[in-house]
Scaffold this motif. Structure first.
Motif, short mmCIF file in Angstrom:
data_model
loop_
_atom_site.label_atom_id
_atom_site.label_comp_id
_atom_site.label_asym_id
_atom_site.label_seq_id
_atom_site.Cartn_x
_atom_site.Cartn_y
_atom_site.Cartn_z
N ALA A 128 0.82 -1.21 0.00
CA ALA A 128 0.00 0.00 0.00
C ALA A 128 0.86 1.26 0.00
CB ALA A 128 -0.92 0.00 1.22
N ILE A 129 2.16 1.12 0.30
CA ILE A 129 3.00 2.32 0.49
C ILE A 129 2.97 3.26 -0.72
CG2 ILE A 129 5.41 3.09 0.67
CD1 ILE A 129 4.38 2.22 3.36
N SER A 130 3.16 2.72 -1.92
CA SER A 130 3.24 3.62 -3.08
C SER A 130 1.89 4.30 -3.32
CB SER A 130 3.71 2.87 -4.32
OG SER A 130 2.71 2.00 -4.80
N ALA A 131 0.80 3.58 -3.03
CA ALA A 131 -0.53 4.19 -3.21
C ALA A 131 -0.74 5.30 -2.18
CB ALA A 131 -1.61 3.12 -3.07
N ILE A 132 -0.30 5.06 -0.93
CA ILE A 132 -0.43 6.10 0.10
C ILE A 132 0.40 7.32 -0.31
CG2 ILE A 132 -0.06 6.70 2.52
CD1 ILE A 132 -0.36 3.75 3.25
N GLN A 133 1.62 7.06 -0.78
CA GLN A 133 2.48 8.18 -1.20
C GLN A 133 1.81 9.00 -2.30
OE1 GLN A 133 6.06 6.00 -2.09
NE2 GLN A 133 7.07 6.67 -0.20
N HIS A 134 1.17 8.30 -3.22
CA HIS A 134 0.50 8.98 -4.32
C HIS A 134 -0.59 9.90 -3.81
CE1 HIS A 134 -1.09 9.39 -8.43
NE2 HIS A 134 -2.28 9.30 -7.88
N VAL A 135 -1.38 9.41 -2.87
CA VAL A 135 -2.47 10.23 -2.31
C VAL A 135 -1.89 11.35 -1.45
CG1 VAL A 135 -4.53 10.20 -0.84
CG2 VAL A 135 -4.06 8.27 -2.37
N ALA A 136 -0.80 11.06 -0.73
CA ALA A 136 -0.18 12.06 0.15
C ALA A 136 0.43 13.20 -0.65
CB ALA A 136 0.89 11.40 1.02
N GLU A 137 0.96 12.86 -1.83
CA GLU A 137 1.63 13.89 -2.63
C GLU A 137 0.65 14.86 -3.26
OE1 GLU A 137 4.03 11.64 -5.33
OE2 GLU A 137 5.36 11.01 -3.69
N CYS A 138 -0.59 14.49 -3.39
CA CYS A 138 -1.58 15.39 -3.98
C CYS A 138 -2.79 15.46 -3.06
CB CYS A 138 -1.96 14.93 -5.38
SG CYS A 138 -3.02 16.12 -6.22
N ARG A 139 -2.63 16.13 -1.91
CA ARG A 139 -3.70 16.16 -0.91
C ARG A 139 -4.96 16.82 -1.44
NH1 ARG A 139 -5.25 13.74 0.36
NH2 ARG A 139 -6.37 14.02 2.28
N TRP A 159 9.07 1.90 8.81
CA TRP A 159 8.93 3.25 8.21
C TRP A 159 8.15 4.22 9.10
CZ3 TRP A 159 6.88 -0.65 4.43
CH2 TRP A 159 7.93 -1.37 3.86
N GLN A 160 8.44 4.20 10.40
CA GLN A 160 7.77 5.08 11.36
C GLN A 160 7.91 6.54 10.96
OE1 GLN A 160 6.32 4.17 14.83
NE2 GLN A 160 5.49 6.18 14.29
N LYS A 161 9.10 6.91 10.48
CA LYS A 161 9.36 8.32 10.12
C LYS A 161 8.41 8.76 9.00
CE LYS A 161 13.33 11.12 8.78
NZ LYS A 161 13.37 10.90 7.33
N GLN A 162 8.25 7.87 8.04
CA GLN A 162 7.34 8.15 6.92
C GLN A 162 5.92 8.39 7.42
OE1 GLN A 162 7.40 7.56 2.81
NE2 GLN A 162 6.13 9.14 3.74
N TYR A 163 5.47 7.55 8.36
CA TYR A 163 4.12 7.70 8.92
C TYR A 163 4.00 9.01 9.70
CZ TYR A 163 2.53 3.01 7.55
OH TYR A 163 2.13 1.91 6.83
N ASP A 164 5.09 9.38 10.43
CA ASP A 164 5.07 10.64 11.18
C ASP A 164 4.95 11.83 10.23
OD1 ASP A 164 5.22 9.27 13.54
OD2 ASP A 164 7.40 9.48 13.76
N GLU A 165 5.60 11.72 9.08
CA GLU A 165 5.50 12.81 8.09
C GLU A 165 4.09 12.91 7.54
OE1 GLU A 165 10.09 12.21 6.60
OE2 GLU A 165 8.51 12.23 5.08
N TRP A 166 3.49 11.76 7.26
CA TRP A 166 2.11 11.76 6.74
C TRP A 166 1.17 12.40 7.77
CZ3 TRP A 166 2.67 5.99 4.96
CH2 TRP A 166 3.26 5.96 3.68
N ARG A 167 1.45 12.15 9.05
CA ARG A 167 0.58 12.67 10.11
C ARG A 167 0.50 14.20 10.07
NH1 ARG A 167 -0.31 9.66 14.61
NH2 ARG A 167 1.68 8.56 14.44
N GLN A 168 1.57 14.84 9.56
CA GLN A 168 1.61 16.31 9.53
C GLN A 168 0.81 16.89 8.36
OE1 GLN A 168 3.00 17.58 12.18
NE2 GLN A 168 3.62 15.50 12.76
N LEU A 169 0.41 16.07 7.41
CA LEU A 169 -0.26 16.58 6.21
C LEU A 169 -1.67 17.07 6.54
CD1 LEU A 169 0.70 13.77 3.65
CD2 LEU A 169 1.64 16.09 3.75
N PRO A 170 -2.15 18.07 5.78
CA PRO A 170 -3.52 18.53 6.02
C PRO A 170 -4.54 17.45 5.68
CG PRO A 170 -2.61 19.53 4.01
CD PRO A 170 -1.48 18.79 4.69
N ASN A 171 -5.65 17.48 6.40
CA ASN A 171 -6.77 16.58 6.06
C ASN A 171 -6.37 15.11 6.10
OD1 ASN A 171 -9.44 16.87 5.65
ND2 ASN A 171 -9.34 17.23 3.43
#
Lengths: 281, 365
Positions: A128-139, A159-171
């Motif tokens: 699921a990582i690449s799909a999550i990244q795709h959605v994260a890159e275009c919020r 990949w805890q760091k990656q999840y922490d970064e996602w947590r900061q994204l809007p919405n």
């Protein structure tokens, strides 16, 4: 009739391990480059598809594509069987064979404007990582992004760091659960992935949910989501079965009527509901 | 109906010589190790003339008969499958180089073969294997090469076996299509028809005489007799729904008590397609062959995945075999995967009657 070489859908291509990352004691990640530069540039995959990876003299295994980072193809592998044990010994500079990508990936193209929910368990997060990244890159392209991931112990979390970064994204919401953790940690719930469902905020009528993890976790989650009001046809899940040919010929991956390798690995819930969670399928 | 002619027994060997002149190697039935098996043969002398083949659950016996016919037996131990979808096929070979290795594609030697004696059940099975291996998203180059080099001489069945049930699946005993030449055997020769251009070419080379009116009548009559004589019938109309709503039926347990999970049924089944891929490394470690070989859903490792065997009991494996063959096959290829040949019953060492089990578990009660 004279003998002649033939087009062969079984034939892999040589690739080099550029980097090897030890993620946990039994999980490692390869970053790979096809030896043929043109092939490397041309290679494309859909989020959720898989490749067949080959180790010389040992054999082939199916592994989902994690993503493409810095133009390198990334696969994350758990050491569990004969082939993966041998693969764990390989180092940067060694070569493997790759053929793919195969199968049907996540329905990201149908998610525009909708809330997108990922529910994964353990190493089930890798497909699921690449799909999550795709959605994260275009919020702004999508509605809310909700990511739920569960592990047994907090130390299993990749990949805890990656999840922490996602947590900061809007919405965006990132919810984590550990089923065998005894201590309370900030941002973590204790229990299985379903303990997170109550806190997840998304439009149940206008969302796409993508599940990846053990069969029991997926069938249980799909049932609960349907009860919560998510239409069954908006629930997708990625299955894993014995795959040897990857092109729907060898028969091992059959799941009821489906060949997981070519009809999946991603299915909508109604497509597999009849046998999902049924012992022996 | 296409043009027909009569080929007398004395002229029967012309079929072999004309096929050979056209560049085909002949594959036909012979009695080998007490069974009728297909192999490379060069003349009519090797055919199983005058034999009687008695099949019943768990038993196949060849004896001398009181007739001179060549095809007076139900069907052989195998269908056409092993000649196209080989039990073992080299997919590719990896050769070590200084830095890594290269993958070499094998050459496919698709020798033109004339298969003499294909039955209706086998031709129906051939169509299913064609769908699986040739007409999907990834045509299999090995199967396709052998298939395209195949010439088929079909034979309408004049004798049924106790385990045959092709009339109930709609696949036999009369061949409707898929042949190059078609034979109806009578007491002194064959009614010959052609079903393709390459069949016509051979047909025209044979010294044929007109078929008598009685000949046509006798041919029809013996097919009707086969239909009337078949004792088993698969009630397959609602099997898909019935099987998938009876996944926990107790009968799966009782059939599993008899089943040895040996996989014989899947090895003789003309439609089974499962195969495993194996790696055979050379002793010097410098090259490695990637080979596919027939596998069976009765093997424990057929459903192995990262440390788990999904079908860890015979009950689940027998259910997989039957639910696929009669149930999910329908979703995959628009019909069941069973063509009524009965081999799975004849060659089962535990004499499990597939038809009786299917009717019990999945038939409309």
């Amino acid at each position: 009739m004279s003998a002649q070489p033939i087009a062969n859908p079984y034939l892999p291509y040589e690739a080099e391990i550029v980097e090897r990352i030890q993620e946990t004691p039994d999980v490692f990640t390869w970053r790979l480059r096809f030896v043929d530069e043109q092939l490397h540039q041309q290679y494309e995959f859909q989020h959720g598809q898989f490749n067949m990876l080959y180790q010389f003299g040992v054999g082939e295994i199916p592994v989902s594509v994690k993503n493409r980072e810095q133009n390198l193809l990334t696969h994350t592998i758990r050491v569990v069987g004969r082939v993966t044990k041998a693969m764990a010994e390989l180092k940067a500079g060694h070569r493997i064979g790759i053929r793919g990508p195969y199968g049907r990936g996540w329905p990201i193209q149908d998610c525009t404007g909708k809330d997108v929910v990922f529910i994964t368990a353990g190493l089930g997060c890798a497909p699921a990582i690449s799909a999550i990244q795709h959605v994260a890159e275009c919020r702004t392209c999508f509605g809310r992004l909700v990511i739920m991931q569960s592990v047994k112990h907090r130390s299993d979390m990749l990949w805890q760091k990656q999840y922490d970064e996602w947590r900061q994204l809007p919405n965006t919401q990132v919810l984590l659960a550990a089923s065998r953790e005894k201590t309370n940690w900030p941002n973590w719930e204790r229990g299985r992935v379903s303990v997170l469902f109550e806190d997840a905020i998304y439009d149940k009528q206008n969302c796409t949910v993508m599940l990846c993890g053990p069969d029991g976790m997926m069938s249980g989650s799909a049932r609960m989501l349907a009860e919560l009001g998510v239409p069954e046809e908006h629930i997708y899940l990625s299955l894993e079965r014995n795959m040897q040919c990857a092109i729907g010929h060898c028969g091992h991956c059959q799941f009821g009527s489906a060949f997981v390798c070519k009809d999946g690995p991603v299915f909508s819930y109604p497509e597999v509901k009849e046998v999902l969670g049924h012992r022996g399928f | 109906m296409s043009r027909s002619g009569f080929l007398q027994y004395e002229k029967f060997n012309q079929l072999f010589s004309q096929l050979q002149s056209a560049g085909y190697g002949c594959v036909g039935p012979s009695v080998i190790d007490g069974a009728v098996q297909f192999g490379k043969i060069s003349s009519v002398a090797q055919l199983p003339q005058g034999i009687e083949l008695t099949v019943k659950p768990g038993s196949v016996r060849v004896a001398k008969g009181d007739h001179q016919r060549y095809f007076a037996w139900p069907n052989g131990a195998q269908g056409i499958k092993p000649w196209l979808y080989r039990s073992r096929e080299l997919l590719w070979r990896a050769e070590q180089t200084e830095q890594g290795f290269v993958f070499n594609r094998p050459e496919v030697n698709a020798e033109p073969i004339a298969f003499i004696g294909a039955r209706a059940c086998d031709l129906a099975a051939l169509q299913l294997q064609d769908l699986h291996f040739m007409y999907g998203d990834y045509p299999d180059p090995f199967y396709s090469a052998h298939r395209n080099a195949l010439f088929i001489v079909g034979v309408n069945c004049s004798h049924t076996g106790n385990t045959c049930f092709c009339a109930s699946t709609g696949d036999g005993p009369e061949i409707q299509s898929g042949f190059d030449l078609l034979l109806d055997e009578l007491d002194d020769g064959f009614i010959v028809r052609f079903g393709s251009e390459k069949g016509l070419k051979i047909f025209e080379q044979l010294e044929l005489t007109p078929v008598s009116a009685e000949g046509h009548v006798d041919a029809k009559a013996q097919i009707a007799e086969v239909i009337a004589a078949q004792e088993r019938a698969l009630l397959h109309e609602n099997m898909h729904a019935n099987i998938f709503s009876n996944l926990d039926d107790r009968e799966w347990d009782s059939v599993a008590e008899k089943c040895l999970a040996c996989g014989n049924c899947t090895m003789v089944c003309p439609t089974c397609f499962c195969h495993r891929e194996v790696e055979v490394q050379a002793l010097d470690g410098k090259s490695s062959q990637h080979i596919r070989e027939w596998d069976s859903c009765f093997n424990q490792d057929h459903s192995y995945i990262h440390g788990i065997t999904i079908r860890d009991e015979t009950r689940l494996r027998y259910r997989q075999w039957m639910s696929h063959k009669l149930g999910s096959w329908r979703d995959q290829y628009d019909r069941t995967g069973c063509t009524g040949c009965g081999r799975c019953i004849s060659w089962c060492p535990a004499a499990i009657d597939f038809v009786a089990e299917a009717n019990l578990i999945a038939g409309d009660s």
